[in-house]
Design a protein around this motif. Structure first.
Motif, PDB file in Angstrom:
ATOM      1  N   GLU A 123       0.824  -1.203   0.000  1.00 46.75           N
ATOM      2  CA  GLU A 123       0.000   0.000   0.000  1.00 46.75           C
ATOM      3  C   GLU A 123       0.861   1.257   0.000  1.00 46.75           C
ATOM      4  OE1 GLU A 123      -3.376   0.645  -0.123  1.00 46.75           O
ATOM      5  OE2 GLU A 123      -3.357  -1.424  -0.857  1.00 46.75           O
ATOM      6  N   LEU A 124       1.967   1.220   0.747  1.00 44.31           N
ATOM      7  CA  LEU A 124       2.870   2.366   0.772  1.00 44.31           C
ATOM      8  C   LEU A 124       3.474   2.617  -0.607  1.00 44.31           C
ATOM      9  CD1 LEU A 124       4.315   4.519   2.479  1.00 44.31           C
ATOM     10  CD2 LEU A 124       6.096   2.815   2.937  1.00 44.31           C
TER      11      LEU A 124
ATOM     12  N   LYS B 129       3.112   5.887  -5.681  1.00 48.09           N
ATOM     13  CA  LYS B 129       3.085   5.694  -7.134  1.00 48.09           C
ATOM     14  C   LYS B 129       4.377   5.074  -7.652  1.00 48.09           C
ATOM     15  CE  LYS B 129      -0.154   9.511  -7.856  1.00 48.09           C
ATOM     16  NZ  LYS B 129      -0.417  10.807  -8.541  1.00 48.09           N
ATOM     17  N   ALA B 130       4.871   4.086  -6.927  1.00 47.41           N
ATOM     18  CA  ALA B 130       6.077   3.387  -7.373  1.00 47.41           C
ATOM     19  C   ALA B 130       5.746   2.486  -8.558  1.00 47.41           C
ATOM     20  CB  ALA B 130       6.653   2.556  -6.230  1.00 47.41           C
ATOM     21  N   SER B 131       6.649   2.422  -9.499  1.00 52.65           N
ATOM     22  CA  SER B 131       6.439   1.572 -10.671  1.00 52.65           C
ATOM     23  C   SER B 131       6.578   0.104 -10.278  1.00 52.65           C
ATOM     24  CB  SER B 131       7.460   1.913 -11.755  1.00 52.65           C
ATOM     25  OG  SER B 131       8.778   1.633 -11.311  1.00 52.65           O
TER      26      SER B 131
ATOM     27  N   TRP C  56       8.573  -2.042 -11.568  1.00 53.58           N
ATOM     28  CA  TRP C  56       9.986  -2.385 -11.482  1.00 53.58           C
ATOM     29  C   TRP C  56      10.573  -1.969 -10.135  1.00 53.58           C
ATOM     30  CZ3 TRP C  56      13.487  -5.450 -13.235  1.00 53.58           C
ATOM     31  CH2 TRP C  56      14.837  -5.158 -13.058  1.00 53.58           C
ATOM     32  N   LYS C  57      10.224  -0.769  -9.646  1.00 51.09           N
ATOM     33  CA  LYS C  57      10.739  -0.309  -8.360  1.00 51.09           C
ATOM     34  C   LYS C  57      10.179  -1.143  -7.213  1.00 51.09           C
ATOM     35  CE  LYS C  57      12.036   4.461  -9.313  1.00 51.09           C
ATOM     36  NZ  LYS C  57      11.835   5.883  -8.946  1.00 51.09           N
ATOM     37  N   ARG C  58       8.900  -1.510  -7.288  1.00 55.07           N
ATOM     38  CA  ARG C  58       8.340  -2.363  -6.245  1.00 55.07           C
ATOM     39  C   ARG C  58       9.053  -3.706  -6.197  1.00 55.07           C
ATOM     40  NH1 ARG C  58       3.223  -1.248  -8.446  1.00 55.07           N
ATOM     41  NH2 ARG C  58       2.954  -3.484  -8.777  1.00 55.07           N
ATOM     42  N   LEU C  59       9.371  -4.235  -7.399  1.00 51.29           N
ATOM     43  CA  LEU C  59      10.031  -5.537  -7.462  1.00 51.29           C
ATOM     44  C   LEU C  59      11.442  -5.468  -6.889  1.00 51.29           C
ATOM     45  CD1 LEU C  59      10.231  -8.487  -8.429  1.00 51.29           C
ATOM     46  CD2 LEU C  59      10.930  -7.619 -10.658  1.00 51.29           C
ATOM     47  N   THR C  60      12.219  -4.451  -7.277  1.00 51.92           N
ATOM     48  CA  THR C  60      13.631  -4.402  -6.908  1.00 51.92           C
ATOM     49  C   THR C  60      13.858  -3.831  -5.514  1.00 51.92           C
ATOM     50  OG1 THR C  60      13.822  -2.263  -8.047  1.00 51.92           O
ATOM     51  CG2 THR C  60      14.390  -4.246  -9.299  1.00 51.92           C
ATOM     52  N   LYS C  61      13.025  -2.876  -5.078  1.00 52.11           N
ATOM     53  CA  LYS C  61      13.265  -2.187  -3.814  1.00 52.11           C
ATOM     54  C   LYS C  61      12.553  -2.816  -2.614  1.00 52.11           C
ATOM     55  CE  LYS C  61      15.694   1.037  -5.861  1.00 52.11           C
ATOM     56  NZ  LYS C  61      17.159   1.125  -5.668  1.00 52.11           N
ATOM     57  N   ILE C  62      11.439  -3.527  -2.878  1.00 51.63           N
ATOM     58  CA  ILE C  62      10.661  -4.062  -1.763  1.00 51.63           C
ATOM     59  C   ILE C  62      10.466  -5.568  -1.885  1.00 51.63           C
ATOM     60  CG2 ILE C  62       8.451  -3.977  -0.565  1.00 51.63           C
ATOM     61  CD1 ILE C  62       8.178  -1.070  -1.417  1.00 51.63           C
ATOM     62  N   GLU C  63       9.789  -5.978  -2.942  1.00 47.31           N
ATOM     63  CA  GLU C  63       9.309  -7.355  -3.001  1.00 47.31           C
ATOM     64  C   GLU C  63      10.444  -8.356  -3.209  1.00 47.31           C
ATOM     65  OE1 GLU C  63       6.176  -7.459  -5.853  1.00 47.31           O
ATOM     66  OE2 GLU C  63       4.881  -6.140  -4.679  1.00 47.31           O
ATOM     67  N   PHE C  64      11.412  -7.995  -4.060  1.00 47.66           N
ATOM     68  CA  PHE C  64      12.526  -8.915  -4.271  1.00 47.66           C
ATOM     69  C   PHE C  64      13.346  -9.084  -3.001  1.00 47.66           C
ATOM     70  CE2 PHE C  64      16.875  -9.916  -5.715  1.00 47.66           C
ATOM     71  CZ  PHE C  64      16.604 -11.079  -6.407  1.00 47.66           C
ATOM     72  N   ILE C  65      13.486  -8.013  -2.211  1.00 45.58           N
ATOM     73  CA  ILE C  65      14.225  -8.109  -0.951  1.00 45.58           C
ATOM     74  C   ILE C  65      13.521  -9.077   0.001  1.00 45.58           C
ATOM     75  CG2 ILE C  65      15.100  -6.819   1.027  1.00 45.58           C
ATOM     76  CD1 ILE C  65      16.470  -6.191  -1.640  1.00 45.58           C
ATOM     77  N   TYR C  66      12.198  -8.973   0.077  1.00 45.20           N
ATOM     78  CA  TYR C  66      11.450  -9.886   0.944  1.00 45.20           C
ATOM     79  C   TYR C  66      11.483 -11.316   0.412  1.00 45.20           C
ATOM     80  CZ  TYR C  66       9.338  -6.916   4.497  1.00 45.20           C
ATOM     81  OH  TYR C  66       9.139  -6.127   5.595  1.00 45.20           O
ATOM     82  N   ALA C  67      11.613 -11.471  -0.906  1.00 49.71           N
ATOM     83  CA  ALA C  67      11.602 -12.807  -1.500  1.00 49.71           C
ATOM     84  C   ALA C  67      12.959 -13.491  -1.434  1.00 49.71           C
ATOM     85  CB  ALA C  67      11.141 -12.724  -2.960  1.00 49.71           C
ATOM     86  N   LEU C  68      14.038 -12.744  -1.135  1.00 48.53           N
ATOM     87  CA  LEU C  68      15.379 -13.326  -1.144  1.00 48.53           C
ATOM     88  C   LEU C  68      15.509 -14.572  -0.253  1.00 48.53           C
ATOM     89  CD1 LEU C  68      18.024 -10.450  -1.294  1.00 48.53           C
ATOM     90  CD2 LEU C  68      17.675 -12.317  -2.914  1.00 48.53           C
ATOM     91  N   PRO C  69      15.005 -14.565   0.995  1.00 50.85           N
ATOM     92  CA  PRO C  69      15.131 -15.798   1.792  1.00 50.85           C
ATOM     93  C   PRO C  69      14.492 -17.007   1.132  1.00 50.85           C
ATOM     94  CG  PRO C  69      14.558 -13.944   3.195  1.00 50.85           C
ATOM     95  CD  PRO C  69      14.442 -13.456   1.794  1.00 50.85           C
TER      96      PRO C  69
END
Length: 288
Positions: free
Chosen positions: A187-188, A193-195, A197-210
């Motif tokens: 939601e943040l 208005k993050a794209s 690509w930015k959601r994937l690289t800055k937030i979601e991919f970090i959470y998915a790393l483990p």
């Protein structure tokens, strides 16, 4: 009468570093790092002791039961075979390692990409996910002859068998990892208005790393097995070929020597992937 001299110093500025700070005032990460390395070393020693214990029990069983050499040999016979022909096993081991690593890298890249596609595209997920599950149920040994028909008897066919086996754990773990991101962060990102690509690289991919590295640790061992499967079917070199040749000659010492080399390769590659995950995720490694 003269006034007494004041010996007390003026208080230091709030931003100035204190010269009396004790060693316990270091940041948490600095205090945790030595403990983290010490715990890793202790874990490695315990794992080594466990392996040595199993080998000892195996050798004792051979001494007590005295089975025929064409039924079972002890680890001492396998080690003797290894030390007698080290260049033979080293040459074939490097071939298997190359095939396994090529398959692992290809499977990792494709697995992460397809996992992201399944997460971000409901349309792709509705069509592709059932197909992937259906393909995953097919024994990979059955796919090996198909890859040999497509790519020949060389390096490529074994690498593709390893890639096919390493691919599926990465797909599932990437998909599950991307879906584990807290709703508040999504939601943040939407409010700002993050794209995509930015959601994937800055937030979601970090959470998915483990989750991704959990899948990678499974895949690297499976990739070694996939390379050996390809060598079983159409190999003229590699540890799979060594095992098949030893089987045809009923040479159990050579066969178990190849098994030990394969186990060592899988363990080393597993710990390399695990170490890479700890380096890329220091926040996860230092949470204990």
């Amino acid at each position: 009468m003269t006034a007494p001299k004041l010996t007390s110093r003026p208080p230091a500025a709030s931003g100035a570093p204190s010269t009396t700070r004790s060693g316990t005032d270091r940041p948490d990460s600095a205090r945790r790092r030595p403990r983290f390395h010490r715990d890793s070393a202790i874990t490695g020693v315990k794992a080594l002791l466990g392996v040595l214990g199993l080998l000892a029990l195996w050798q004792i069983a051979v001494w007590v039961l005295r089975p025929a050499e064409y039924i079972l040999v002890g680890p001492l016979d396998a080690f003797d075979e290894l030390f007698t022909r080290p260049e033979y096993y080293a040459t074939n081991a490097w071939i298997t390692i190359g095939e396994a690593l090529a398959g692992f890298v290809g499977g990792t890249v494709l697995g992460v990409v397809f996992g992201a596609l399944l997460h971000y595209s409901p349309t792709v997920r509705s069509f592709l996910y059932p197909a992937l599950v259906a393909i995953d149920t097919i024994p990979k040994v059955a796919l090996a002859p198909l890859f040999i028909v497509w790519f020949g008897f060389g390096f490529e066919s074994k690498a593709f068998v390893a890639m096919a086996i390493a691919f599926f754990p990465l797909v599932i773990n990437t998909f599950d990892g991307l879906g584990s991101v807290p709703h508040e962060l999504k939601e943040l990102a939407r409010i700002n208005k993050a794209s995509t690509w930015k959601r994937l690289t800055k937030i979601e991919f970090i959470y998915a790393l483990p989750s991704i590295f959990s899948g990678a640790k499974i895949s690297i061992s499976l990739a070694v097995g996939g390379a050996v499967v390809g060598e079983f079917i159409a190999g003229s070199k590699g540890l799979g070929y060594v095992i098949m040749l030893a089987n045809s000659q009923v040479d159990l010492a050579s066969m178990f020597a190849a098994f030990m080399v394969l186990a060592a390769i899988a363990l080393v590659l597993f710990f390399i992937v695990d170490l890479a995950g700890k380096k890329l995720m220091p926040w996860k490694s230092h949470t204990k």
